[in-house]
Design a protein around this motif. Structure first.
Motif, PDB file in Angstrom:
ATOM      1  N   LEU A 166      51.413  30.325  47.913  1.00 58.32           N
ATOM      2  CA  LEU A 166      52.052  31.333  47.581  1.00 58.32           C
ATOM      3  C   LEU A 166      51.195  32.760  47.680  1.00 58.32           C
ATOM      4  O   LEU A 166      51.605  33.448  48.207  1.00 58.32           O
ATOM      5  CB  LEU A 166      52.585  31.247  46.060  1.00 58.32           C
ATOM      6  N   SER A 167      50.056  32.506  47.243  1.00 55.10           N
ATOM      7  CA  SER A 167      49.041  33.702  47.273  1.00 55.10           C
ATOM      8  C   SER A 167      48.740  34.033  48.623  1.00 55.10           C
ATOM      9  O   SER A 167      48.036  34.969  48.933  1.00 55.10           O
ATOM     10  CB  SER A 167      47.975  33.236  46.236  1.00 55.10           C
ATOM     11  N   ASN A 206      57.580  37.445  34.779  1.00 53.21           N
ATOM     12  CA  ASN A 206      58.600  37.713  34.965  1.00 53.21           C
ATOM     13  C   ASN A 206      59.109  37.289  36.576  1.00 53.21           C
ATOM     14  O   ASN A 206      60.138  36.959  36.723  1.00 53.21           O
ATOM     15  CB  ASN A 206      58.702  39.239  34.976  1.00 53.21           C
ATOM     16  N   ASN A 207      57.889  37.064  37.423  1.00 52.69           N
ATOM     17  CA  ASN A 207      58.440  36.845  38.622  1.00 52.69           C
ATOM     18  C   ASN A 207      57.166  36.023  39.365  1.00 52.69           C
ATOM     19  O   ASN A 207      56.047  36.110  38.771  1.00 52.69           O
ATOM     20  CB  ASN A 207      58.557  37.776  39.487  1.00 52.69           C
ATOM     21  N   ILE A 209      55.103  37.181  41.485  1.00 49.06           N
ATOM     22  CA  ILE A 209      54.131  37.964  41.829  1.00 49.06           C
ATOM     23  C   ILE A 209      53.192  37.947  40.419  1.00 49.06           C
ATOM     24  O   ILE A 209      51.720  37.805  40.485  1.00 49.06           O
ATOM     25  CB  ILE A 209      54.470  39.523  41.887  1.00 49.06           C
ATOM     26  N   GLN A 210      53.634  38.252  39.293  1.00 46.16           N
ATOM     27  CA  GLN A 210      53.039  38.245  37.901  1.00 46.16           C
ATOM     28  C   GLN A 210      52.243  36.772  37.680  1.00 46.16           C
ATOM     29  O   GLN A 210      51.148  36.671  37.148  1.00 46.16           O
ATOM     30  CB  GLN A 210      53.777  38.389  36.966  1.00 46.16           C
ATOM     31  N   VAL A 212      51.309  34.622  39.817  1.00 48.87           N
ATOM     32  CA  VAL A 212      49.967  34.574  40.935  1.00 48.87           C
ATOM     33  C   VAL A 212      48.876  35.221  40.435  1.00 48.87           C
ATOM     34  O   VAL A 212      47.726  34.985  40.286  1.00 48.87           O
ATOM     35  CB  VAL A 212      50.278  34.874  42.227  1.00 48.87           C
ATOM     36  N   ALA A 213      49.344  36.641  39.678  1.00 48.17           N
ATOM     37  CA  ALA A 213      48.141  37.498  39.516  1.00 48.17           C
ATOM     38  C   ALA A 213      47.671  36.685  38.100  1.00 48.17           C
ATOM     39  O   ALA A 213      46.459  36.873  37.849  1.00 48.17           O
ATOM     40  CB  ALA A 213      49.178  38.656  39.104  1.00 48.17           C
TER      41      ALA A 213
ATOM     42  N   LEU B 166      52.997  46.140  39.542  1.00 50.16           N
ATOM     43  CA  LEU B 166      53.626  44.770  40.062  1.00 50.16           C
ATOM     44  C   LEU B 166      53.006  43.809  39.732  1.00 50.16           C
ATOM     45  O   LEU B 166      53.877  42.499  39.456  1.00 50.16           O
ATOM     46  CB  LEU B 166      53.212  45.048  41.752  1.00 50.16           C
ATOM     47  N   SER B 167      51.690  43.484  39.530  1.00 52.00           N
ATOM     48  CA  SER B 167      51.077  42.288  39.104  1.00 52.00           C
ATOM     49  C   SER B 167      51.354  42.157  37.676  1.00 52.00           C
ATOM     50  O   SER B 167      51.157  41.251  37.218  1.00 52.00           O
ATOM     51  CB  SER B 167      49.527  42.426  39.256  1.00 52.00           C
ATOM     52  N   LYS B 168      51.902  43.074  36.974  1.00 55.75           N
ATOM     53  CA  LYS B 168      52.288  42.828  35.498  1.00 55.75           C
ATOM     54  C   LYS B 168      53.696  42.365  35.504  1.00 55.75           C
ATOM     55  O   LYS B 168      54.299  42.121  34.505  1.00 55.75           O
ATOM     56  CB  LYS B 168      52.245  44.342  34.663  1.00 55.75           C
ATOM     57  N   GLY B 169      54.314  42.118  36.674  1.00 57.63           N
ATOM     58  CA  GLY B 169      55.700  41.625  36.594  1.00 57.63           C
ATOM     59  C   GLY B 169      56.965  42.557  36.841  1.00 57.63           C
ATOM     60  O   GLY B 169      58.007  41.992  36.766  1.00 57.63           O
ATOM     61  N   LEU B 170      56.811  43.818  37.016  1.00 54.86           N
ATOM     62  CA  LEU B 170      57.694  44.773  37.093  1.00 54.86           C
ATOM     63  C   LEU B 170      58.413  44.501  38.611  1.00 54.86           C
ATOM     64  O   LEU B 170      57.819  44.686  39.350  1.00 54.86           O
ATOM     65  CB  LEU B 170      57.211  46.307  36.814  1.00 54.86           C
ATOM     66  N   SER B 171      59.647  44.780  38.348  1.00 47.21           N
ATOM     67  CA  SER B 171      60.333  44.748  39.927  1.00 47.21           C
ATOM     68  C   SER B 171      59.879  46.159  40.474  1.00 47.21           C
ATOM     69  O   SER B 171      59.822  47.315  39.693  1.00 47.21           O
ATOM     70  CB  SER B 171      61.734  44.637  39.584  1.00 47.21           C
ATOM     71  N   ILE B 209      53.542  39.353  47.326  1.00 49.94           N
ATOM     72  CA  ILE B 209      52.475  38.335  46.468  1.00 49.94           C
ATOM     73  C   ILE B 209      50.940  38.173  46.803  1.00 49.94           C
ATOM     74  O   ILE B 209      50.235  38.397  46.291  1.00 49.94           O
ATOM     75  CB  ILE B 209      53.131  37.021  46.576  1.00 49.94           C
ATOM     76  N   VAL B 212      49.219  41.358  46.420  1.00 45.50           N
ATOM     77  CA  VAL B 212      48.508  41.639  44.997  1.00 45.50           C
ATOM     78  C   VAL B 212      47.426  40.565  44.760  1.00 45.50           C
ATOM     79  O   VAL B 212      46.397  40.916  44.303  1.00 45.50           O
ATOM     80  CB  VAL B 212      49.664  41.150  43.920  1.00 45.50           C
TER      81      VAL B 212
END
Lengths: 221, 221
Positions: A166-167, A206-207, A209-210, A212-213, B166-171, B209, B212
């Motif tokens: 994914l990353s 939440n998703n 992205i987060q 993977v972060a 983004l990395s904190k999960g916000l859309s 993804i 980030v």
DNA sequence: GTGCGCTTTACGGAAAACCATAATGAGTGT
DNA sequence: ACACTCATTATGGTTTTCCGTAAAGCGCAC
């Protein structure tokens, strides 16, 4: 006490610390290598010459450089050795404190001790050497849990693999295809979705992205 | 050569390696601490006593344990020191090779050298000490790029802000709303999409993804 | 003013991610 | 054989992201 010991560790300063500790324990014959392949060669050679090593102290991660290596990590080195030289004692000395990794090293690869680098690293290592010499197992306090209950808050190898892809920018669809061609199960898109969903819940993300972060922050990928 | 040196490093084995290297350079007065707070205290005390340290060699990451600390990382220690004791030379000795972090340490915090732990770690450190003693800067080969102005420099504060959210999960939608309420421009969803697209192209990332993940690797977020 | 370049915004369609639910299948115990 | 559990796979619908294109806003020169 052990007479002949090999230390495999790519960082020379740590090598110095370990070396000093071994000297303090009265061990005189200490060999050091900075590459996994060298460790294997050295052990093979010593066994062939009839004066085998009695103990190996090895790190897990060896950063890659210009030299191309067959064995890239301490894990593969340990696996190889425990098969070919079951009588060789092995102490893993690593900064990695991921429980899953420790568990598999202890239970599957059957290493004799797992010592965490850190403030107490050398003292723990010293204890570990004594214990292993007396045919006991040793595990640093930090990862004692790895032997006890299987704490569900862990991430297994499959999931790490998944997150790594994914990353690297692969879509879930592409990962599914990849797993299918590589016979990695589960491989369906649905299963991958489900697994990621599980991880999101597990880590309150939440998703993807987060997620993977967060895994990057923890150093899991 | 330096006469009075302080080493801040939480791992005792590395401390040993560094200590041995300093001895080889003929440095006799070497103090060692395993906590950032102790480093600050020791330096304050020495300055107060009229025999200040001339050089600090410090790690960046100090793992937390039972002792509660005011300063949790080498970065904060360096910032604090460079303000209060600008004449103190500082060498950062870390395994962290994230370029952005190195850049900010060199350019903003004005450390005198950045040495990467690794196979050549101690030799590089030795070189660095010589260079710093002669009022030169030193940066390990691995992160030389951090000083050259290249791609990573072309990310502005707005984009960093964006990536952090983004990395904190916000859309992207939520970020748009957030920017609107905070009067940050541009704030439209379309603009945010466009900016992210620009970054993806800039860094050859397939999706947000990967973008980030790459920014995390570089230490930009 | 008009024209020009640049940024921001808007819109619509395709792809991917997200989410709930159902079907299939393998293994276990009775 | 049966029921039961659990993991895997399948399906459909909603939301979000991705991508191209077009319109609106704005500073600036002429």
């Amino acid at each position: 006490m052990f007479a002949k010991v090999l230390v495999a560790e790519d960082m020379e300063d740590i090598n110095k610390g370990v070396y000093a500790t071994l000297r303090e324990l009265g061990i005189t014959e200490i060999d050091q290598v900075q590459y996994c392949d060298d460790a294997l060669l050295r052990i093979k050679r010593a066994a062939y010459d009839g004066s085998p090593f009695e103990l190996l102290i090895t790190d897990l991660s060896f950063v890659a450089d210009h030299r191309t290596q067959k064995l890239s990590s301490g894990e593969s080195l340990v696996q190889e050795l425990k098969q070919s030289y079951p009588e060789l004692k092995i102490i893993v000395y690593s900064i990695d404190n991921r429980l899953q990794k420790v568990r598999s090293l202890i239970n599957e690869s059957c290493v004799n001790a797992y010592v965490c680098k850190g403030r107490r690293g050398l003292r723990d290592l010293s204890d570990a050497i004594f214990m292993v010499y007396n045919n006991k197992r040793y595990v640093s306090q930090e990862v004692q849990n790895a032997l006890r209950s299987n704490s569900t808050l862990e991430v297994d190898d499959y999931e790490i693999e998944l997150l790594k892809h994914l990353s690297k920018g692969l879509s879930q669809d592409e990962i599914s295809e990849l797993f299918k061609t590589n016979n990695i199960s589960p491989s369906s898109l649905s299963s991958i979705e489900k697994r990621l969903n599980k991880l999101r819940i597990q880590f309150n993300a939440n998703n993807a992205i987060q997620l993977v972060a967060m895994m990057k922050d923890v150093g899991l990928i």
